[in-house]
Design an enzyme around this catalytic site. Structure first.
Site, PDB file in Angstrom:
ATOM      1  N   GLU A  91       9.702 -13.957  -2.500  1.00  0.00           N
ATOM      2  CA  GLU A  91       9.947 -14.011  -3.840  1.00  0.00           C
ATOM      3  C   GLU A  91       9.670 -15.374  -4.311  1.00  0.00           C
ATOM      4  OE1 GLU A  91      14.094 -12.624  -5.102  1.00  0.00           O
ATOM      5  OE2 GLU A  91      13.637 -10.520  -4.404  1.00  0.00           O
ATOM      6  N   ALA A 212      28.157 -11.301  -5.654  1.00  0.00           N
ATOM      7  CA  ALA A 212      28.830 -10.795  -6.267  1.00  0.00           C
ATOM      8  C   ALA A 212      29.038  -9.085  -6.046  1.00  0.00           C
ATOM      9  CB  ALA A 212      28.639 -10.797  -7.901  1.00  0.00           C
ATOM     10  N   THR A 275      28.107 -14.806 -10.245  1.00  0.00           N
ATOM     11  CA  THR A 275      27.157 -15.696  -9.218  1.00  0.00           C
ATOM     12  C   THR A 275      26.076 -16.202 -10.131  1.00  0.00           C
ATOM     13  OG1 THR A 275      26.586 -13.893  -8.275  1.00  0.00           O
ATOM     14  CG2 THR A 275      28.116 -15.090  -7.453  1.00  0.00           C
ATOM     15  N   ASP A 340      26.742  -4.056 -13.800  1.00  0.00           N
ATOM     16  CA  ASP A 340      25.814  -4.899 -12.996  1.00  0.00           C
ATOM     17  C   ASP A 340      24.726  -5.667 -13.706  1.00  0.00           C
ATOM     18  OD1 ASP A 340      25.085  -6.469 -10.815  1.00  0.00           O
ATOM     19  OD2 ASP A 340      23.641  -5.006 -10.131  1.00  0.00           O
ATOM     20  N   LYS A 367      19.324  -8.110 -17.686  1.00  0.00           N
ATOM     21  CA  LYS A 367      19.043  -6.764 -17.058  1.00  0.00           C
ATOM     22  C   LYS A 367      19.353  -5.834 -18.275  1.00  0.00           C
ATOM     23  CE  LYS A 367      20.423  -7.136 -12.308  1.00  0.00           C
ATOM     24  NZ  LYS A 367      21.373  -6.712 -11.470  1.00  0.00           N
ATOM     25  N   TRP A 429      14.803 -10.063 -11.455  1.00  0.00           N
ATOM     26  CA  TRP A 429      14.533 -11.636 -11.203  1.00  0.00           C
ATOM     27  C   TRP A 429      13.033 -12.092 -11.395  1.00  0.00           C
ATOM     28  CZ3 TRP A 429      10.676 -12.610  -7.947  1.00  0.00           C
ATOM     29  CH2 TRP A 429      10.427 -11.747  -6.743  1.00  0.00           C
ATOM     30  N   CYS A 647      25.579   2.189   3.849  1.00  0.00           N
ATOM     31  CA  CYS A 647      24.494   2.087   4.430  1.00  0.00           C
ATOM     32  C   CYS A 647      23.095   2.135   3.380  1.00  0.00           C
ATOM     33  CB  CYS A 647      24.196   3.270   5.421  1.00  0.00           C
ATOM     34  SG  CYS A 647      25.642   3.579   6.384  1.00  0.00           S
ATOM     35  N   HIS A 651      19.365   0.846   3.643  1.00  0.00           N
ATOM     36  CA  HIS A 651      18.566   2.116   4.582  1.00  0.00           C
ATOM     37  C   HIS A 651      18.164   3.123   3.218  1.00  0.00           C
ATOM     38  CE1 HIS A 651      18.682   0.606   8.447  1.00  0.00           C
ATOM     39  NE2 HIS A 651      19.852   0.253   8.282  1.00  0.00           N
TER      40      HIS A 651
END
Ligand code: CA
Length: 726
Positions: A91, A212, A275, A340, A367, A429, A647, A651
């Site tokens: 990034e 966060a 954050t 979020d 967002k 981002w 997970c 994943h």
């Protein structure tokens, strides 16, 4: 063409003759030691270098260079490329000065290259403990360095801020470079990370942090560039006791921000989040630093603060004095955040003619899907409009109160809500760009919906994913492979050329996938953007339309491109590499699996470039399950819920990985109980980034997760064998 007054007033320190045009006489070389505030303020007179993250303090990501333009771009080819020693998400925005490119890779590794030839000059590896990888919500990425008076600054995934000597060659062997100083900026016993690039203002290095999703209290800190001494700190959520911290933020919390949080709720143990992990911009005339503030912790507002208050400064643009950290103003994009919906996204400063006035504005496309234009001196909201039509959590923003008009069901208190955008945002981002020539903001926008459901049995688990949102899909059979592949159509990407004065899109480019790259606008009338499809493209900045130029970067090109000039030649540079957020998880076949790149790369282009990339064929795992199904239906269902909570973020949903992190369906890992437990409980692969989960899972839990993985593997192996999908 009318220019939109991109210059900030401090540029008067320098001669304004070159104003956005190519200077006739060669520019005097500027060394890394000469990079300071005056040089960054005068960046518009130095189009040949790129010395600050967004090129200027206004973070416009506009390069005045015009040798590569709408006519010549078709002659552009690869000048050089370099492999970065990590294969996770890339990034980084490179910094270029005095013929040297400073760039970072995943795991916070810093590299210096000869920006003309691609020769590696040095490398610095902070040797982050790889087990920290489990504390990074969205891969172990890094967005780049800052440079100031001969020093290079990098924030690391384990929370350090490190100063390095910027010298081209400093007498050390590659890999053995020593820091000039380093400070630990976080409590390393907590799941803090740093992924963002530092900025340097008046001798102070400014850095935030992330975490966060796991449970931390956000803040930003200024350190003295000379020696790393702490100058000021501003917390973005209250002290859990609501007592002063001895920080720059104490006054505003006592006066107004503490009162926006109830006295109980999970924020008091989680830290509340907020954050500041990416966006910063600076107006040297006003002396104001603008910082984008992140989501709540936990996400779920009901759990975080049962009193239902606004929770400052979550999801806010925060304006503070750069020299002291003193509060100036804030604007909260999403009061009582519960989806979020960070406001950490890129902030751009510009001077816009709005009505009969030239307004000094700050602009953001966070967002939540609204494009905000604010007076950057006062914080007055000038406009807020959807840059994606499909946004459904709110219908509009009331310009009088500044508050969104929410859909009644959006807070998922009574029943699940299928939100657009989901937590990955209508824009994430990936940096935008603003062209003073066209007056347009180029937004890497996307559609990634998400069903939010209240997690009824939520209990805060220190150090782990703590959102209070139930990610586990409803019980029952997983969607069939062909349904999942068809479901990709619900996800989209767009490049939106947004007119911030007319408050509408002038043109858009549609992509088949979301999560495309950051944008560079240039004086050559172009915008450059990479894609999740591995292509790197240029468009006509005024008109959009078909790409004027397209090359195969082989790996997804997601970072913000830059431009610079050496010996009369203009270069375009970008980093390429898979990973980061959605591409890390694969999202249950939501995006195509292009396999894991061997290593991330720097790609550098110029007119007449003749270099070539080696042929690349993604590695495909054989689609065979490691063993036969086992466990009762109840055990498999228990495993499914635990998998989704522990997970899935790395994943992949439905155990479908993008290929960056192991696709557990085709891995040999789940073949045996003991082998699986060695990794999940005993931390066998901690040095590769897979930490032990023994603090939250027991042996029966691990075995249930294994049963679910094996069940999913056999299901999909049969489906692949039957239908041979694309
Ligand atoms: Ca987040």
């Amino acid at each position: 063409m009318k220019r939109f007054g991109a210059l900030l007033g401090g540029a008067a320190l320098f001669v304004l003759a070159a104003c956005g045009e190519q200077a006739a006489a060669p520019l005097q070389p500027i060394t890394a030691a000469e990079v300071n505030g005056a040089a960054i303020i005068a960046a518009d007179q130095r189009p040949d270098i790129w010395i600050s993250h967004g090129r200027t303090y206004s973070e416009q990501r506009f390069s005045p260079l015009s040798q590569i333009n709408t006519n010549t771009v078709k002659e552009v080819g690869l000048a050089w490329s370099a492999d970065l020693d990590a294969n996770r998400g890339m990034e980084s925005t490179p910094i270029v000065v005095d013929g040297v490119m400073y760039v970072t890779s995943a795991w916070s590794i810093v590299y210096a290259y000869d920006a003309k030839t691609g020769e590696r000059l040095w490398k610095y590896d902070p040797e982050v403990d790889k087990a920290r990888g489990v504390s990074a919500c969205c891969d172990v990425v890094n967005r780049g360095v800052a440079i100031w008076e001969g020093k290079v600054f990098v924030g690391t995934i384990d929370g350090r801020l490190i100063a390095l000597d910027a010298s081209r060659a400093d007498g050390v062997t590659d890999g053995l470079k020593k820091p000039l100083w380093e400070v630990v900026t976080v409590d390393q016993s907590k799941p803090y990370t740093i992924t963002g690039a530092p900025r340097v203002i008046d001798g102070k290095v400014i850095i935030g942090n992330g975490g966060a999703e796991y449970g931390v209290r956000g803040y930003i800190t200024a350190y003295d560039a000379a020696d790393g001494k702490l100058a000021w700190r501003f917390y973005t959520t209250p002290n859990p006791t609501k007592q002063p911290d001895g920080a720059a933020s104490d006054k505003v919390f006592a006066e107004k921000a503490n009162a926006t949080w109830g006295d109980k709720g999970d924020w008091t143990t989680s830290g509340g989040g907020g954050t500041a992990w990416d966006a910063m911009a600076y107006d040297p005339d006003l002396g104001i630093l603008y910082v984008g503030i992140g989501n709540g912790s936990p996400w779920n507002h009901r759990l975080r603060d049962p009193e239902g208050k606004d929770n400052l400064f979550l999801s806010s643009i925060l304006a503070i004095k750069a020299d002291t950290g003193e509060y100036v103003w804030h604007y909260q994009t999403t009061p009582g955040e519960t989806w979020d919906y960070t406001a950490t996204q890129h902030i751009i400063l510009a001077d816009l003619q709005i009505g009969d006035k030239v307004r000094k504005v700050a602009m953001q496309a966070p967002k939540n899907g609204f494009f905000y234009v604010l007076d950057r001196a006062t914080g007055e909201l000038l406009s807020a409009d959807k840059f994606q039509d499909n946004v459904n959590w709110a219908s509009s923003v009331d310009l009088k109160t500044g508050r969104p008009v929410e859909a009644p069901e959006a807070r998922y208190l009574e029943s699940p809500f299928a939100a657009i955008p989901g937590p990955l945002g209508s824009h994430n981002w990936h940096p935008m760009a603003f062209s003073p020539d066209t007056g347009l903001v180029y937004i890497p926008a996307q559609t990634i919906p998400q069903v939010f459901a209240d997690q009824a049995d939520f209990a805060y688990r220190p150090g782990f994913w703590n959102t209070g949102v139930e990610f586990a899909a409803a019980p029952g059979p997983a969607p069939k492979l062909n349904e999942r592949l068809a479901g990709r159509a619900a996800l989209k990407g767009q490049l939106v050329a947004w007119d911030p004065v007319a408050k509408k899109a002038r043109w858009t480019i549609d992509y088949a996938t979301p999560w495309n790259g950051g944008v560079l606008a240039t004086g050559g009338g172009l915008v450059f953007q990479g894609g999740l499809d591995g292509k790197f493209r240029a468009y006509d900045a005024a008109k959009g339309g078909a790409a004027l130029w397209e090359v195969d970067g082989q790996y997804p090109v997601m970072s913000g491109p830059i431009s610079y000039e050496i010996d009369g030649e203009q270069y375009i540079a970008v980093t390429a590499g898979w990973g980061t957020g959605l591409p890390l998880t694969g999202g249950g076949n939501a995006i195509p699996n292009i396999g894991s790149p061997e290593l991330g790369r720097v790609l550098v282009y110029k007119i007449g470039g003749k270099a070539e990339l080696e042929a690349y064929a993604p590695y495909e795992m054989e689609k065979v399950a490691a063993t036969e199904d086992f466990g009762s239906a109840a055990v498999v269902e228990h495993g499914r819920v635990l998998y989704d909570r522990n997970c899935m973020v790395c994943h992949g949903g439905l155990v479908v990985s993008s290929g960056v992190v192991s696709d557990l369906r085709w891995s040999k890992t789940p073949a045996t109980k003991d082998g699986f437990a060695d990794i999940v409980l005993d931390g066998l692969y901690a040095s590769a980034g897979m930490a032990s989960f023994a603090n939250t899972l027991n042996a029966d839990d691990a075995e249930a997760i294994r049963a679910y993985i094996v069940n999913r593997a056999n299901e999909d192996a049969a489906a692949y064998a039957a239908q041979a999908p694309q």
